[in-house]
Write a protein that holds these residues in place. Structure first.
Motif, mmCIF file in Angstrom:
data_model
loop_
_atom_site.group_PDB
_atom_site.id
_atom_site.type_symbol
_atom_site.label_atom_id
_atom_site.label_comp_id
_atom_site.label_asym_id
_atom_site.label_seq_id
_atom_site.Cartn_x
_atom_site.Cartn_y
_atom_site.Cartn_z
ATOM 1 N N ARG A 266 -7.152 0.290 -3.170
ATOM 2 C CA ARG A 266 -6.891 1.730 -3.442
ATOM 3 C C ARG A 266 -7.579 2.276 -4.649
ATOM 4 O O ARG A 266 -7.916 3.445 -5.008
ATOM 5 C CB ARG A 266 -5.421 1.662 -3.990
ATOM 6 C CG ARG A 266 -4.668 3.130 -4.334
ATOM 7 C CD ARG A 266 -3.282 2.750 -4.623
ATOM 8 N NE ARG A 266 -2.554 4.257 -4.296
ATOM 9 C CZ ARG A 266 -2.453 5.099 -5.027
ATOM 10 N NH1 ARG A 266 -2.945 5.121 -6.493
ATOM 11 N NH2 ARG A 266 -1.821 6.180 -5.021
ATOM 12 N N SER B 108 0.984 -1.283 0.113
ATOM 13 C CA SER B 108 0.100 0.164 0.068
ATOM 14 C C SER B 108 0.847 1.389 0.165
ATOM 15 O O SER B 108 0.568 2.137 -0.827
ATOM 16 C CB SER B 108 -1.167 0.141 1.210
ATOM 17 O OG SER B 108 -1.569 1.270 1.166
ATOM 18 N N ASP C 264 1.575 4.024 -3.199
ATOM 19 C CA ASP C 264 1.382 5.558 -2.464
ATOM 20 C C ASP C 264 2.549 6.279 -3.023
ATOM 21 O O ASP C 264 2.394 7.534 -3.245
ATOM 22 C CB ASP C 264 1.048 5.842 -1.042
ATOM 23 C CG ASP C 264 -0.301 5.527 -0.731
ATOM 24 O OD1 ASP C 264 -1.290 5.658 -1.668
ATOM 25 O OD2 ASP C 264 -0.472 5.298 0.546
ATOM 26 N N HIS D 214 -8.915 6.102 -5.304
ATOM 27 C CA HIS D 214 -8.172 6.480 -6.679
ATOM 28 C C HIS D 214 -8.787 6.391 -7.822
ATOM 29 O O HIS D 214 -8.257 6.829 -8.939
ATOM 30 C CB HIS D 214 -6.648 6.163 -6.547
ATOM 31 C CG HIS D 214 -5.942 6.851 -5.217
ATOM 32 N ND1 HIS D 214 -5.962 6.285 -3.672
ATOM 33 C CD2 HIS D 214 -5.051 7.939 -5.041
ATOM 34 C CE1 HIS D 214 -5.475 6.846 -3.089
ATOM 35 N NE2 HIS D 214 -4.600 7.768 -3.818
#
Length: 341
Positions: free
Chosen positions: A228, A175, A179, A232
Motif C-alpha cells: 500500500r 488489504s 482500504d 499511498h
C-alpha cells in the motif's frame, strides 16, 4: 514471505551497536534515534561493511542519555511504565535482567506487559525491539543482547496505550481492511495529537483462535501495508512507513515468543498499522509504476545511497516480503523522501 538474518557481519554490526549504545534512544525531546535499527537492517541485507560510514553521517543526530532518576525494580515497575523521564532507569533495569536471565525468558515476561503500549515513540519502540530480536536470535553476543536491553527500556519508558476505539465494519483481507480505514483528515499536527483523533478502526482478523493462523494473518498484514505504501505513501512519506514496519517488528519477534502470545500480537499489530493509516492516509491513491525493475540487492544499494533512515527500514521490510510490489514500495519511498545529508 522471505526472511533475512543478521549473521556473518564480521564484527561490523557489533562495533556499530557499541557506538550507538553510548547515546540515548531519543533526541530533541522525543524524536527517535534510528541508528540501531538502521545498522541492523543494513547488516541483515549484506551491507555490514557500510554501517560505520552511515553512522558517520547520522552522528550529529545522536544525544546522550538523560540523567538517572531511581532504579526500576520488580516491585515498582508499574509506576515507572510509560514515564519517558525514566528511559535510563529502564535501560539499566533491562541490562541487569538480561545479564541474569535468558533473553527469551525476559522477552516472554515483558512482551504482554509492553504490547498494549506499542504506539509509544510513534511505534519506533516496538520497531527497535523487532530489529534487536532478529539480531540476537541470529547470533547471541554481548552487543546484541545489550541492544535488546536498550530497545526494551525505550519501549517501557515510552509505553503508550490506546483505548476507547470504536469497532467499525471490517473486511476479509488485510488489504481491503486497510482500504476501509477512515482517514482523520488534516490538522491534528504531531503523532500524539493525531493518534488521539483516531476514534474508530475497522475490525479485521478478530475471529482468529489458532496461533499459526495468527502468524499467517500477520504476514498478510505486513505484505498488504508494504504494498500500500507504493500507492499511498505520498500522504506522509515518513510516517506511513510505520504502517508496514511496526507490524513487521511484531512478526519478527513472534517465533521467539510463546505461542499463546501470537494472537494478541496480531491484534496489536493490526491496530497499530490501521491507526497509522488513519492518521496519514491520503484521499487519493497514486498509480505508481517503477521506471525499471531492480533486483533486491540493487534496491538495497539504492536505499543505502539515499541514506534516509525510514527509506532503509522500509526497504528492509520490503525485502522480507520479497515480491515485486514490495520492492516497488521501497523504490517509491526513495523517490518521496529527502536524502540523509
Amino acid at each position: 514471505m522471505e526472511t533475512s538474518g543478521t549473521t556473518h557481519t564480521g564484527g561490523h554490526l557489533e562495533e556499530a551497536l557499541e557506538r550507538v549504545h553510548a547515546s540515548g534512544p531519543e533526541r530533541e525531546g522525543w524524536l527517535s534515534n534510528h541508528a540501531p535499527m538502521v545498522v541492523e537492517a543494513l547488516a541483515a541485507h549484506g551491507q555490514a561493511g557500510s554501517v560505520h560510514r552511515w553512522l558517520d553521517l547520522y552522528r550529529d543526530r545522536l544525544e546522550d542519555f538523560p540523567a538517572r532518576t531511581a532504579p526500576v525494580t520488580d516491585a515498582n515497575w508499574p509506576s515507572a511504565l510509560g514515564d519517558p523521564r525514566r528511559i535510563t532507569d529502564w535501560t539499566d533495569h533491562f541490562s541487569r535482567t538480561l545479564a541474569e536471565r535468558p533473553w527469551k525468558d525476559v522477552l516472554a515476561e515483558w512482551w504482554p506487559r509492553l504490547l498494549p503500549g506499542l504506539y509509544g515513540g510513534a511505534t519506533h519502540t516496538v520497531i527497535r525491539v523487532g530489529h534487536a530480536v532478529r539480531a540476537v536470535a541470529a547470533e547471541e553476543n554481548a552487543p546484541r543482547v545489550t541492544e535488546l536491553a536498550h530497545a526494551l527500556g525505550y519501549w517501557a519508558a515510552r509505553h503508550q496505550p490506546v483505548t476507547g476505539l470504536v469497532a467499525l465494519p471490517g473486511a476479509v483481507s488485510a488489504s481491503a481492511a486497510l482500504d476501509a480505514v477512515p482517514a482523520i483528515g488534516p490538522g491534528h499536527l504531531g503523532f500524539r495529537n493525531r493518534l488521539d483523533a483516531v476514534r474508530g478502526l475497522p475490525v479485521w482478523a478478530d475471529q482468529v483462535t489458532d496461533p499459526d493462523t495468527a502468524k499467517e494473518r500477520l504476514i498478510e498484514l505486513v505484505r498488504a501495508a508494504t504494498h500500500r505504501y507504493a500507492t499511498h505513501g505520498h500522504g506522509e512519506p515518513t510516517m506511513l512507513v510505520h504502517a508496514a514496519t511496526a507490524p513487521n517488528a511484531v512478526l519478527r519477534a513472534l517465533d521467539s515468543l510463546p505461542r499463546d502470545q501470537w494472537i494478541p500480537s496480531l491484534h496489536a499489530a493490526w491496530t497499530a498499522s490501521a491507526a497509522v493509516t488513519a492518521m496519514y492516509a491520503p484521499t487519493e491513491a497514486f498509480a505508481y509504476i517503477p521506471s525499471a525493475r531492480m533486483a533486491p540487492e540493487e534496491v538495497v544499494e539504492r536505499a543505502l545511497a539515499h541514506g534516509d533512515e525510514h527509506v532503509i527500514k522500509l526497504t528492509d521490510t520490503a525485502l522480507d516480503v520479497g515480491d515485486e510490489q514490495a520492492l516497488a514500495a521501497a523504490l517509491r519511498s526513495i523517490e518521496l523522501s529527502e536524502p540523509l545529508a
